[in-house]
Each structure stands twice: as C-alpha cells, then as structure tokens.
Design a protein around this motif. Structure first.
Motif, PDB file in Angstrom:
ATOM      1  N   LEU A  50       0.805  -1.220   0.000  1.00 54.70           N
ATOM      2  CA  LEU A  50       0.000   0.000   0.000  1.00 54.70           C
ATOM      3  C   LEU A  50       0.834   1.264   0.000  1.00 54.70           C
ATOM      4  O   LEU A  50       0.504   2.223  -0.691  1.00 54.70           O
ATOM      5  N   CYS A  51       1.914   1.295   0.784  1.00 50.92           N
ATOM      6  CA  CYS A  51       2.758   2.487   0.790  1.00 50.92           C
ATOM      7  C   CYS A  51       4.048   2.228   1.551  1.00 50.92           C
ATOM      8  O   CYS A  51       4.208   1.214   2.212  1.00 50.92           O
ATOM      9  N   THR A  52       4.958   3.195   1.418  1.00 52.74           N
ATOM     10  CA  THR A  52       6.218   3.178   2.141  1.00 52.74           C
ATOM     11  C   THR A  52       6.567   4.626   2.493  1.00 52.74           C
ATOM     12  O   THR A  52       5.856   5.553   2.102  1.00 52.74           O
ATOM     13  N   ASP A  53       7.617   4.816   3.258  1.00 53.60           N
ATOM     14  CA  ASP A  53       8.061   6.174   3.592  1.00 53.60           C
ATOM     15  C   ASP A  53       9.567   6.276   3.396  1.00 53.60           C
ATOM     16  O   ASP A  53      10.205   5.326   2.944  1.00 53.60           O
ATOM     17  N   ARG A  54      10.140   7.427   3.745  1.00 54.12           N
ATOM     18  CA  ARG A  54      11.567   7.633   3.493  1.00 54.12           C
ATOM     19  C   ARG A  54      12.464   6.728   4.334  1.00 54.12           C
ATOM     20  O   ARG A  54      13.622   6.533   4.019  1.00 54.12           O
ATOM     21  N   ALA A  84      -0.694  -4.184   8.175  1.00 54.86           N
ATOM     22  CA  ALA A  84       0.554  -4.380   8.921  1.00 54.86           C
ATOM     23  C   ALA A  84       1.602  -3.373   8.482  1.00 54.86           C
ATOM     24  O   ALA A  84       1.722  -3.061   7.299  1.00 54.86           O
ATOM     25  N   MET A  85       2.377  -2.886   9.456  1.00 56.46           N
ATOM     26  CA  MET A  85       3.498  -1.995   9.180  1.00 56.46           C
ATOM     27  C   MET A  85       4.779  -2.759   9.502  1.00 56.46           C
ATOM     28  O   MET A  85       4.938  -3.292  10.605  1.00 56.46           O
ATOM     29  N   ILE A  86       5.671  -2.841   8.530  1.00 55.63           N
ATOM     30  CA  ILE A  86       6.955  -3.515   8.722  1.00 55.63           C
ATOM     31  C   ILE A  86       8.039  -2.454   8.782  1.00 55.63           C
ATOM     32  O   ILE A  86       8.240  -1.707   7.819  1.00 55.63           O
ATOM     33  N   PRO A  87       8.737  -2.345   9.917  1.00 55.03           N
ATOM     34  CA  PRO A  87       9.835  -1.372  10.002  1.00 55.03           C
ATOM     35  C   PRO A  87      10.915  -1.690   8.977  1.00 55.03           C
ATOM     36  O   PRO A  87      11.306  -2.852   8.810  1.00 55.03           O
ATOM     37  N   GLY A  88      11.393  -0.667   8.270  1.00 56.42           N
ATOM     38  CA  GLY A  88      12.380  -0.851   7.212  1.00 56.42           C
ATOM     39  C   GLY A  88      13.631  -1.561   7.664  1.00 56.42           C
ATOM     40  O   GLY A  88      14.207  -2.347   6.912  1.00 56.42           O
ATOM     41  N   HIS A  89      14.064  -1.328   8.904  1.00 56.59           N
ATOM     42  CA  HIS A  89      15.304  -1.952   9.365  1.00 56.59           C
ATOM     43  C   HIS A  89      15.136  -3.440   9.656  1.00 56.59           C
ATOM     44  O   HIS A  89      16.119  -4.137   9.884  1.00 56.59           O
ATOM     45  N   HIS A  90      13.901  -3.960   9.632  1.00 57.34           N
ATOM     46  CA  HIS A  90      13.666  -5.392   9.828  1.00 57.34           C
ATOM     47  C   HIS A  90      13.491  -6.147   8.514  1.00 57.34           C
ATOM     48  O   HIS A  90      13.355  -7.363   8.514  1.00 57.34           O
ATOM     49  N   VAL A  91      13.497  -5.428   7.386  1.00 60.36           N
ATOM     50  CA  VAL A  91      13.296  -6.064   6.080  1.00 60.36           C
ATOM     51  C   VAL A  91      14.597  -6.718   5.616  1.00 60.36           C
ATOM     52  O   VAL A  91      15.636  -6.071   5.546  1.00 60.36           O
ATOM     53  N   VAL A  92      14.519  -8.008   5.304  1.00 58.83           N
ATOM     54  CA  VAL A  92      15.659  -8.748   4.770  1.00 58.83           C
ATOM     55  C   VAL A  92      15.548  -8.839   3.254  1.00 58.83           C
ATOM     56  O   VAL A  92      16.506  -8.592   2.538  1.00 58.83           O
ATOM     57  N   SER A  93      14.352  -9.193   2.758  1.00 56.34           N
ATOM     58  CA  SER A  93      14.146  -9.287   1.315  1.00 56.34           C
ATOM     59  C   SER A  93      12.686  -9.031   0.980  1.00 56.34           C
ATOM     60  O   SER A  93      11.807  -9.217   1.815  1.00 56.34           O
TER      61      SER A  93
END
Length: 111
Positions: A50-54, A84-93
């Motif tokens: 749906l969306c992302t941020d900086r 659900a919101m996934i923090p960018g620093h937790h994204v692996v792939s």
C-alpha cells in the motif's frame, strides 16, 4: 528481491533527480501488488503493498504472517494480520508477485 539501499555519493544533482524520478516510478508500479517480505526474525509477511516512507517502512494490506520461511507464496499455516506496518530496518528481502504466477494459478490459491 528489491534493494532499497543505494549509494548516491557519485551522483550529480541532475543525475540524482533523474534517478529519484525513476525510482519513484518503479515504486509506484509496485503499488497494489502482492509482496512477500522476509524479516530479520525469520517471519514472512505476505500482503498487498500500500505504501512506504523515506525510512523504508512498508505498509501491507490484507497481510498474513508465516512463521516458517517458504519458497512459495501459499505454503505454511498463516496468521491473518490485516493491515501491517513492517519497520524498514527489519526487512531482509522483498519479492513481488509475478504476473505469470497470477495468470497461471492465482495468488494464494490452494492448488
């Protein structure tokens, strides 16, 4: 997989603006596509982008959580999360559903 981290140190101002414009267009093309996001703790979330941020935090709609890492979007027992919101620093792939997958078997179908 999609990498959100780029090295901009060698870009001039015009090049950076052009690159940023292309990146925005690429990101916009992913809106409302189904994604599978693997996280640092081993969980996998599947849902509608749906969306992302900086900060590269990602919002997924109709999200499902899979505790076991899998090679298929439809394997394992999911837990329904909804939004659900996934923090960018937790994204692996990040993997995006391919159009061929949709036309052949449908996303999330139980075949």
């Amino acid at each position: 997989s999609i990498s959100f981290i780029e090295d901009f140190s060698d870009f001039g101002q015009g090049e950076l603006s052009s690159y940023s414009s292309r990146a925005c267009q690429n990101l916009e093309s992913l809106l409302n596509k189904n994604m599978r996001i693997r996280m640092t703790d081993g969980r996998t979330l599947v849902g509608l982008f749906l969306c992302t941020d900086r900060d590269c935090n990602i919002i997924l709609g109709s999200a499902q959580e899979f505790l076991k890492s899998s090679d298929s979007f439809s394997q394992g027992e999911p837990r329904v999360l909804g939004l659900a919101m996934i923090p960018g620093h937790h994204v692996v792939s990040i993997e995006v559903e391919s159009d061929s997958l949709v036309s052949k078997q449908g996303f999330g179908s139980n075949h």
